[in-house]
Design a protein around this motif. Structure first.
Motif, short mmCIF file in Angstrom:
data_model
loop_
_atom_site.label_atom_id
_atom_site.label_comp_id
_atom_site.label_asym_id
_atom_site.label_seq_id
_atom_site.Cartn_x
_atom_site.Cartn_y
_atom_site.Cartn_z
N GLY A 88 53.84 -41.30 36.09
CA GLY A 88 53.05 -40.82 37.22
C GLY A 88 51.91 -39.93 36.74
O GLY A 88 50.78 -40.03 37.24
N GLN A 89 52.20 -39.06 35.78
CA GLN A 89 51.13 -38.22 35.21
C GLN A 89 50.05 -39.07 34.55
O GLN A 89 48.84 -38.79 34.67
N LEU A 90 50.47 -40.12 33.84
CA LEU A 90 49.51 -40.97 33.12
C LEU A 90 48.64 -41.75 34.11
O LEU A 90 47.43 -41.92 33.87
N ARG A 91 49.24 -42.21 35.19
CA ARG A 91 48.43 -42.96 36.17
C ARG A 91 47.41 -42.03 36.84
O ARG A 91 46.29 -42.45 37.13
N ASP A 92 47.82 -40.79 37.06
CA ASP A 92 46.86 -39.83 37.61
C ASP A 92 45.69 -39.60 36.64
O ASP A 92 44.54 -39.43 37.07
N ALA A 93 46.00 -39.61 35.33
CA ALA A 93 44.95 -39.33 34.33
C ALA A 93 44.05 -40.53 34.09
O ALA A 93 42.83 -40.39 33.95
N LEU A 138 43.59 -36.80 28.66
CA LEU A 138 44.70 -35.87 28.52
C LEU A 138 44.30 -34.59 27.80
O LEU A 138 45.15 -33.75 27.49
N SER A 139 43.03 -34.42 27.53
CA SER A 139 42.57 -33.33 26.68
C SER A 139 42.85 -31.94 27.25
O SER A 139 42.97 -30.97 26.50
N ALA A 140 42.97 -31.83 28.59
CA ALA A 140 43.18 -30.51 29.19
C ALA A 140 44.64 -30.07 29.11
O ALA A 140 44.96 -28.91 29.37
N LEU A 141 45.53 -30.99 28.72
CA LEU A 141 46.95 -30.68 28.68
C LEU A 141 47.32 -30.01 27.36
O LEU A 141 46.63 -30.18 26.35
N PRO A 142 48.42 -29.26 27.34
CA PRO A 142 48.90 -28.70 26.06
C PRO A 142 49.18 -29.81 25.06
O PRO A 142 49.53 -30.94 25.44
N GLU A 143 49.05 -29.51 23.77
CA GLU A 143 49.21 -30.53 22.73
C GLU A 143 50.58 -31.20 22.78
O GLU A 143 50.68 -32.44 22.67
N SER A 144 51.63 -30.42 22.98
CA SER A 144 52.96 -31.01 23.00
C SER A 144 53.11 -31.98 24.18
O SER A 144 53.71 -33.06 24.04
N THR A 145 52.55 -31.61 25.33
CA THR A 145 52.61 -32.49 26.50
C THR A 145 51.80 -33.76 26.24
O THR A 145 52.22 -34.88 26.58
#
Length: 388
Positions: free
Chosen positions: A359-364, A315-322
């Motif tokens: 869904g986002q987590l499964r993609d990651a 998840l490192s590429a995502l904004p901190e809040s996300t």
């Protein structure tokens, strides 16, 4: 006159010894043997010292017995303390001895024609002399208790140091013998403010070991907070419950019970609990048994931080809040075993939001979300992530 008294000294001593043995409970068994010999020698020495004092004339100070005699009385007091006896018996012996000695010496003196005035002076001198001997014995008794207590505490300090150092069974057994400490089935470590230690020890008993100097592992503690370690003997779960009740109202941390030679393990657990769980301000002591999960998870703080970085890497590429919202959702999802409605209720979000985030987590993370080992790592690390 003095010669007449000296001639009668053996008989006076015999009557005095018989009275002491008959009337003082602590000495009633001394009909013969070493104790009676000791009493007889002490009585004869005291009477001889008195006659020597009386022979000095009218200017003698009745409150100052002869040197060897007062030294003997001092040694008697120390002997009583070494024998584990109080001063009650010896002081009673002095009272009985002074009464009988005066009766016998007075009888001899009256038979020799001593005047009433001289008899009164004689009595005053005798009773002041006995008071001096009593005071010397009390001093000897107190000094012996003080000295033996300090020596015993030093030996007990060394025993605790060896326990905390994990010394061999042979070394620990020898240290316990030197300290006069009887090994118990188990020992429980208790850390508490030094100001509270004395009162607790008074409740726990004399076999409790205490130590307050240079506690190993205490370097990171607040330097203004003085702590004392108690090693409390115990054998059963009931003993532990009793200990915890005694510590109510005190800011104490209690380790687990361990076999006495493994007391270092209980001490280490107590120190780790102190680091992870600050003693409460309320009434209850901190029981390390209530913090086992925290202790396991916090055993290696750096490893836990590294694990956090590792599990968040996808998840490192995502904004901190996300990243934080997704980590929070993933933890709730794992803990509720994928029950979307429960996750939504806990996080106060719509179930569709839960579905979108998962869904986002499964993609990651892909298939790793089905790997039991990776799921275990997530459950360990995500609570830390969600606190930051």
């Amino acid at each position: 006159m003095l010669q007449i008294l000296r001639d009668g000294l053996p008989q006076v001593a015999t009557h005095t010894v018989n009275a002491v043995v008959a009337e003082v409970p602590d000495y009633r068994g001394a009909r013969d043997g070493l104790m009676r010999d000791t009493i007889t020698g002490a009585v004869r020495m005291a009477l001889a010292g008195f006659l020597k004092l009386a022979g000095r004339g009218h200017d003698v100070d009745p409150s100052t017995p002869m040197g060897p005699t007062i030294e003997g009385a001092y040694a008697l007091g120390r002997g009583e303390a070494r024998g584990g006896r109080s001063m009650d018996g010896l002081l009673a012996a002095y009272r009985v001895g002074s009464r009988v000695s005066w009766r016998e010496l007075g009888r001899v003196a009256a038979g020799a024609g001593l005047s009433a005035t001289m008899m009164a002076e004689f009595a005053e001198l005798l009773f002041a002399y006995i008071d001096g001997l009593s005071a010397a014995s009390v001093a000897g008794h107190n000094d012996e208790l003080t000295t033996s207590g300090l020596v015993r505490q030093r030996y007990r300090d060394r025993l605790v140091q060896r326990l905390l150092a994990g010394a061999s069974p042979e070394v620990l057994t020898a240290a316990a013998e030197r300290a006069g400490w009887s090994p118990s089935v188990g020992l429980t470590a208790v850390l508490l403010p030094s100001a509270q230690a004395h009162g607790v020890v008074a409740l726990l008993g004399t076999e409790t070991l205490q130590f307050a100097e240079d506690l190993p592992g205490s370097e990171g503690w607040d330097p203004d907070r003085s702590l004392t370690l108690l090693l409390v003997p115990d054998a059963t779960a009931a003993d532990r419950r009793h200990l915890l009740r005694l510590l109510v109202g005190r800011k104490a941390v209690v380790g687990p019970s361990r076999p006495w030679m493994q007391a270092r393990s209980s001490y280490r657990r107590a120190t780790r609990t102190l680091e992870l769980a600050t003693p409460p301000r309320g009434e209850q002591p901190t029981d390390s048994e209530d913090h086992l999960a925290d202790l396991v998870v916090g055993a290696d703080p750096e490893a836990l931080i590294d694990l956090r970085v590792q599990v968040l890497r996808p998840l490192s590429a995502l904004p901190e809040s996300t990243r934080e919202r997704l980590a929070e959702t993933l933890l709730s999802w794992l803990l509720h075993q994928g029950r979307r409605e429960q996750v939504a209720a806990e996080l106060h979000i719509h179930p569709q939001t839960v579905r979108y985030r998962m869904g986002q987590l499964r993609d990651a993370y892909g298939e790793r979300l089905h790997d039991p080992r990776f799921v275990r790592e997530l459950i360990l690390a995500l609570p830390l992530c969600c606190r930051h």
